[in-house]
Design a protein around this motif. Structure first.
Motif, PDB file in Angstrom:
ATOM      1  N   UNK A 110       0.842  -1.208   0.000  1.00 50.75           N
ATOM      2  CA  UNK A 110       0.000   0.000   0.000  1.00 50.75           C
ATOM      3  C   UNK A 110       0.875   1.256   0.000  1.00 50.75           C
ATOM      4  N   UNK A 120       5.953 -11.836 -13.757  1.00 45.87           N
ATOM      5  CA  UNK A 120       6.479 -10.544 -14.172  1.00 45.87           C
ATOM      6  C   UNK A 120       5.419  -9.486 -14.409  1.00 45.87           C
ATOM      7  N   UNK A 121       4.185  -9.781 -13.991  1.00 43.06           N
ATOM      8  CA  UNK A 121       3.099  -8.803 -14.176  1.00 43.06           C
ATOM      9  C   UNK A 121       3.025  -7.871 -12.975  1.00 43.06           C
ATOM     10  N   UNK A 122       2.795  -6.599 -13.246  1.00 47.20           N
ATOM     11  CA  UNK A 122       2.679  -5.619 -12.177  1.00 47.20           C
ATOM     12  C   UNK A 122       1.450  -5.921 -11.321  1.00 47.20           C
ATOM     13  N   UNK A 123       1.552  -5.660  -9.990  1.00 40.54           N
ATOM     14  CA  UNK A 123       0.415  -5.936  -9.108  1.00 40.54           C
ATOM     15  C   UNK A 123      -0.730  -4.954  -9.346  1.00 40.54           C
ATOM     16  N   UNK A 124      -1.958  -5.426  -9.244  1.00 42.67           N
ATOM     17  CA  UNK A 124      -3.122  -4.527  -9.340  1.00 42.67           C
ATOM     18  C   UNK A 124      -3.131  -3.572  -8.146  1.00 42.67           C
ATOM     19  N   UNK A 136      -5.783   3.926   1.856  1.00 40.70           N
ATOM     20  CA  UNK A 136      -5.450   2.505   1.707  1.00 40.70           C
ATOM     21  C   UNK A 136      -4.294   2.095   2.628  1.00 40.70           C
ATOM     22  N   UNK A 137      -3.249   2.911   2.645  1.00 35.99           N
ATOM     23  CA  UNK A 137      -2.085   2.586   3.471  1.00 35.99           C
ATOM     24  C   UNK A 137      -2.426   2.655   4.957  1.00 35.99           C
ATOM     25  N   UNK A 163      -3.099 -11.573 -10.417  1.00 36.02           N
ATOM     26  CA  UNK A 163      -3.998 -11.352 -11.553  1.00 36.02           C
ATOM     27  C   UNK A 163      -5.184 -12.333 -11.527  1.00 36.02           C
ATOM     28  N   UNK A 213      -4.289  -1.693  -4.876  1.00 33.14           N
ATOM     29  CA  UNK A 213      -4.957  -2.160  -3.668  1.00 33.14           C
ATOM     30  C   UNK A 213      -5.888  -1.054  -3.186  1.00 33.14           C
ATOM     31  N   UNK A 219       9.578  -1.378  -9.566  1.00 36.05           N
ATOM     32  CA  UNK A 219       8.183  -1.824  -9.491  1.00 36.05           C
ATOM     33  C   UNK A 219       8.118  -3.234  -8.908  1.00 36.05           C
ATOM     34  N   UNK A 220       6.956  -3.570  -8.383  1.00 36.08           N
ATOM     35  CA  UNK A 220       6.748  -4.876  -7.769  1.00 36.08           C
ATOM     36  C   UNK A 220       5.948  -5.740  -8.728  1.00 36.08           C
ATOM     37  N   UNK A 221       6.483  -6.906  -9.049  1.00 39.29           N
ATOM     38  CA  UNK A 221       5.813  -7.781 -10.013  1.00 39.29           C
ATOM     39  C   UNK A 221       5.593  -9.177  -9.433  1.00 39.29           C
ATOM     40  N   UNK A 222       4.648  -9.903  -9.999  1.00 32.98           N
ATOM     41  CA  UNK A 222       4.371 -11.258  -9.520  1.00 32.98           C
ATOM     42  C   UNK A 222       5.282 -12.263 -10.236  1.00 32.98           C
ATOM     43  N   UNK A 223       5.069 -13.553  -9.982  1.00 31.97           N
ATOM     44  CA  UNK A 223       5.882 -14.625 -10.548  1.00 31.97           C
ATOM     45  C   UNK A 223       6.007 -14.552 -12.072  1.00 31.97           C
ATOM     46  N   UNK A 271      -1.748 -12.692  -2.841  1.00 33.11           N
ATOM     47  CA  UNK A 271      -0.360 -12.780  -3.266  1.00 33.11           C
ATOM     48  C   UNK A 271       0.545 -12.541  -2.066  1.00 33.11           C
ATOM     49  N   UNK A 299       5.856 -14.646  -3.489  1.00 27.17           N
ATOM     50  CA  UNK A 299       5.367 -14.817  -4.856  1.00 27.17           C
ATOM     51  C   UNK A 299       5.524 -13.532  -5.672  1.00 27.17           C
ATOM     52  N   UNK A 300       6.265 -12.581  -5.138  1.00 31.90           N
ATOM     53  CA  UNK A 300       6.464 -11.330  -5.881  1.00 31.90           C
ATOM     54  C   UNK A 300       7.907 -10.888  -5.707  1.00 31.90           C
ATOM     55  N   UNK A 301       8.366 -10.022  -6.573  1.00 31.69           N
ATOM     56  CA  UNK A 301       9.700  -9.463  -6.361  1.00 31.69           C
ATOM     57  C   UNK A 301       9.816  -8.101  -7.013  1.00 31.69           C
ATOM     58  N   UNK A 302      10.844  -7.381  -6.575  1.00 27.30           N
ATOM     59  CA  UNK A 302      11.059  -6.022  -7.061  1.00 27.30           C
ATOM     60  C   UNK A 302      11.840  -6.074  -8.364  1.00 27.30           C
ATOM     61  N   UNK A 303      11.348  -5.384  -9.347  1.00 24.61           N
ATOM     62  CA  UNK A 303      12.103  -5.233 -10.596  1.00 24.61           C
ATOM     63  C   UNK A 303      12.784  -3.870 -10.556  1.00 24.61           C
TER      64      UNK A 303
END
Lengths: 150, 150
Positions: A99, A123-127, B95-96, B134, A129, A117-121, B139, B143-147
């Motif tokens: 958040x 490589x998709x950006x998180x929706x 949200x935060x 998605x 919140x 940016x934070x991406x999932x497994x 999540x 299951x996520x990581x920083x790009x």
DNA sequence: TCGAATAGGTTGCATTTTGCAACTTATTGG
DNA sequence: CCAATAAGTTGCAAAATGCAACCTATTCGA
């Protein structure tokens, strides 16, 4: 099970969960230590190098995070190292970190400024919140209020 | 539009949205000022009384929150008072704040300890907030990581 | 209309927190 | 068994925070 702040110090606002959370992790470094733990950091040296934090302050913050049940400290296979891992409570801060991250992405950068940016497994950006009401539509601060306990 | 911290000070970690957010509101008081603004506080005196913060520090924090586009300051109809209101960016911190509050509810109180709760217009407690992938399932940090950006 | 109360500060000083750099201890690899 | 690594600790300087007294501009009430 009970939750305490530190010997000789009191909660800023004992009945408010926001205030208690700020008392526990609302300093300049704790949340960034947690962020790096979520990103895979586990040793004193790793945290020190990633953050550029003063060593004595890092010592203090790690100790407090362990005390507060957010990190767990154990001996690593290499006897020199210690391993710091997020506890369940620490992992549960993921929502709050996301958040704060998403707010920062929206409001703390100029339009053209690059940022991580934070991406999932996959490589998709998180929706994004957002708190939802019971009906599933986004809920604003004005549409909610704090109920004070007796 | 550009975003700045303060003259003579630098971002702790310029490319990380979490770190930038912490630089902007990650001190002992700013988030609690924002919490109280969301709960209806609008004047210097109201913030001072609710928080028990030192007056000079409150002056400084309100000024910085205005500078950072989180609060807006205007003259009230009563010529003595000033009105501080959340801007769009400030309201977007809802949200935060909810995420930090819900973590506090889960982990910063003993099981029997009372605490204030956040309810909607109908007095119903808010559902728990969690980042979703998605596919709509929760999540986790693993299951996520920083790009990192170039 | 004028004195007291209210609102929103500012200022000076003490305390606390943070930061830097040098030093210490334990473990390990060569 | 010696140099390097890891994880601190210590002493001191600098910055942030807190307290109490003071200041200025409005407004209210007699």
């Amino acid at each position: 099970m009970d939750v305490t702040l530190a010997a000789g110090s009191a909660w800023t606002d004992p009945a408010c969960p926001v205030a208690r959370t700020v008392d526990l992790i609302g300093d300049r470094w704790s949340l960034l230590i947690i962020r790096d733990a979520m990103d895979g950091a586990t040793s004193f040296t790793e945290f020190h190098q990633r953050l550029g934090i003063a060593r004595n302050i890092l010592t203090d913050r790690l100790r407090k995070l362990v005390e507060h049940g957010i990190l767990d400290k154990s001996a690593a296979t290499d006897g020199r190292r210690h391993t710091y891992r997020l506890t369940g409570a620490g992992q549960d801060l993921f929502t709050a970190v996301v958040a704060l991250r998403q707010w920062g992405e929206r409001h703390a950068f100029a339009p053209d400024e690059p940022h991580s940016i934070l991406v999932d497994d996959q490589g998709r950006e998180l929706p994004e919140l957002h708190p939802l009401g019971q009906d599933g539509t986004p809920l604003s601060a004005e549409a909610s209020h704090v109920r004070r306990t007796a």
